[in-house]
Design an enzyme around this catalytic site. Structure first.
Site, short mmCIF file in Angstrom:
data_model
loop_
_atom_site.label_atom_id
_atom_site.label_comp_id
_atom_site.label_asym_id
_atom_site.label_seq_id
_atom_site.Cartn_x
_atom_site.Cartn_y
_atom_site.Cartn_z
N THR A 57 -0.78 -2.95 -66.69
CA THR A 57 -0.40 -3.12 -68.07
C THR A 57 0.12 -1.94 -68.63
O THR A 57 -0.49 -1.06 -68.46
CB THR A 57 -1.75 -3.62 -68.62
OG1 THR A 57 -2.25 -4.99 -68.04
CG2 THR A 57 -1.40 -3.73 -70.13
N GLY A 82 -5.33 -12.54 -68.94
CA GLY A 82 -5.98 -11.52 -68.44
C GLY A 82 -6.60 -10.78 -69.60
O GLY A 82 -6.79 -11.57 -70.56
N THR A 121 -5.96 -0.92 -68.15
CA THR A 121 -5.35 -1.52 -67.13
C THR A 121 -5.89 -1.95 -66.05
O THR A 121 -7.03 -1.35 -65.81
CB THR A 121 -3.96 -0.61 -66.90
OG1 THR A 121 -3.16 -1.38 -65.80
CG2 THR A 121 -4.38 0.63 -66.40
N1 GLY Z 1 -4.71 -6.29 -66.72
C1 GLY Z 1 -3.78 -7.35 -66.90
C2 GLY Z 1 -4.09 -8.36 -66.33
O1 GLY Z 1 -5.24 -8.69 -65.51
O2 GLY Z 1 -3.62 -9.48 -66.77
#
Ligand code: GLY
Length: 317
Positions: free
Chosen positions: A151, A181, A202
Site C-alpha cells: 500500500t 484489507g 502497509t
Molecule cells: N495492506 C493492504 C492490504 O492488505 O490490502
C-alpha cells in the site's frame, strides 16, 4: 515553520519530491497528500496501487483508499472501487460527508461516476499478464496465490500545523472478490490527529487489522513517546504477540510523523520509505528490524535503487 511528509515504499518518491516543493511554498497538507498519492496511483509500473494494480482472482482490479483530516477527524474511504483513476480523490471528497463517508463496491463506483471522477480501465496489459501467469502457476503448484500488498500510505504536516493521512491500494493480489484489507480502515491502515501526529501502514491487512497499529502509534505519541519509540513499541510488541498466539505474523511496516515533523518507522520485513521535511530533502530509506525492539534505518544505496528500477520494469513473459 515546520512541514513534513513521510510515505511507505520507494514508489512514493516522485510524489514526495513534488509535495516537498509545494509544502515549502505553503501548500496545504490536504492537497500535498492527495497529489503524492495520485502520483503513485497514476504510475503503471506500481503493481499494488491504482493504475497497473494487480487484480483479484476474477481478474478484476478492486481498489481501496482512505483519507483522514487530523484537524477535525473527518474520514472518507472507499473499498472495492472499480475503474476509477484516483480512488484517493474520491476518499477525500467523501471525508466531507457527515453521513455515508465510507462506500464500498458498486456503491463507491457509482458515487465516483455521479461525481464526475475520471474513469478508466485500471487493468493494464502488464497486470493482466501477471495475473494469467499466476493462474498457470496455481494449476501446477500448491503455493499460496496471495502476494503483493504494498500500500502507499502517507502522513503529511503543513506550515499551518494541519496534518492529514491517506492510503491507496489494490490490496492482496488474487484476493477473493470483495476482500477488503486494512488500508481503508481507520486505526488500522491510517490515523492522524493534528495535535499529536499520524501513522500509516502497509503489509498483510488481515494481520494489521488485528492490532489497529496506526491508532496505537498515534496514541503512544500522544503519551509523549517519540515517533520512533512509538513505532518500535507498537509494531514489535504486536509482532511478538501475534507470533506467540497464532504461531506467525504476516509482513507489516508502519511509518509515522508527529506534529513537529519528527518521524519514525518500524517493520518486520525489509521495507523502503520516503521522507521530506523542512530540514531534510526527499530521501529514500530502507528499514529492517534490528536487535530487540529496534529498527535499523539506512539510506537506500544507488545499487538498491537501480535494482528496484530494473525489477519493476522487467518484461513479463
Ligand atoms: N495492506 C493492504 C492490504 O492488505 O490490502
Amino acid at each position: 515553520m515546520k512541514w513534513g511528509i513521510i510515505a511507505t515504499w520507494r514508489m512514493a518518491y516522485e510524489g514526495i519530491m513534488g509535495a516537498a516543493e509545494d509544502l515549502s511554498q505553503g501548500l496545504s497538507a490536504k492537497d500535498a497528500l492527495e497529489n503524492t498519492i495520485k502520483a503513485v496511483e497514476d504510475y503503471p509500473f506500481y503493481k499494488s496501487v491504482g493504475y497497473g494494480g494487480l487484480p483479484n482472482e476474477q481478474g478484476i482490479v478492486e481498489l481501496d483508499a482512505a483519507y483522514m483530516d487530523g484537524d477535525n477527524f473527518n474520514i472518507g474511504a472507499v473499498a472495492g472501487i472499480q475503474d476509477v483513476k484516483n480512488p484517493i480523490s474520491v476518499a477525500r471528497k467523501l471525508s466531507n460527508n457527515r453521513f455515508n463517508s465510507f462506500l464500498v463496491g458498486s456503491g463507491a463506483t457509482a458515487y465516483a461516476q455521479k461525481n464526475n471522477f475520471e474513469r478508466i480501465n485500471m487493468l493494464t496489459e502488464r497486470a493482466k499478464k501477471i495475473w494469467e501467469n499466476r493462474l498457470e502457476e496455481m494449476k501446477n503448484s500448491n503455493l499460496s496465490p496471495y502476494d503483493g500488498h504494498d500500500t502507499v500510505g502517507a502522513v503529511c504536516l503543513d506550515k499551518n500545523k494541519s496534518m492529514v493521512a491517506g492510503t491507496s491500494s489494490s490490496g492482496l493480489f488474487m484476493k477473493k472478490q470483495g476482500r477488503v484489507g486494512d488500508s481503508p480502515l481507520s486505526g488500522s491502515g491510517f490515523y492522524v490527529d493534528s495535535e499529536i501526529g499520524g501513522a500509516t501502514a502497509t503489509g498483510l491487512g488481515e494481520d494489521l487489522m488485528k492490532g489497529c497499529l496506526s491508532y496505537e502509534i498515534v496514541r503512544l505519541m500522544g503519551e509523549g513517546l517519540s515517533p520512533q519509540a512509538a513505532a518500535d513499541k507498537a509494531v514489535y510488541e504486536f509482532h511478538d504477540k501475534l507470533a506467540k498466539r497464532k504461531g506467525k505474523a504476516g509482513a507489516f511496516s508502519l511509518v509515522c510523523m508527529n506534529n513537529k515533523g519528527e518521524w519514525g518507522v518500524a517493520t518486520n520485513v525489509e521495507f523502503s520509505f520516503v521522507v521530506a521535511t523542512d530540514k531534510e530533502s526527499p530521501k529514500i530509506y530502507l528499514a529492517n528490524k534490528g536487535e530487540g525492539h529496534t529498527t535499523i534505518i539506512e539510506e537506500a544505496s544507488q545499487e538498491w535503487l537501480d535494482a528496484y528500477e530494473e525489477r519493476i520494469k522487467r518484461p513479463i513473459q
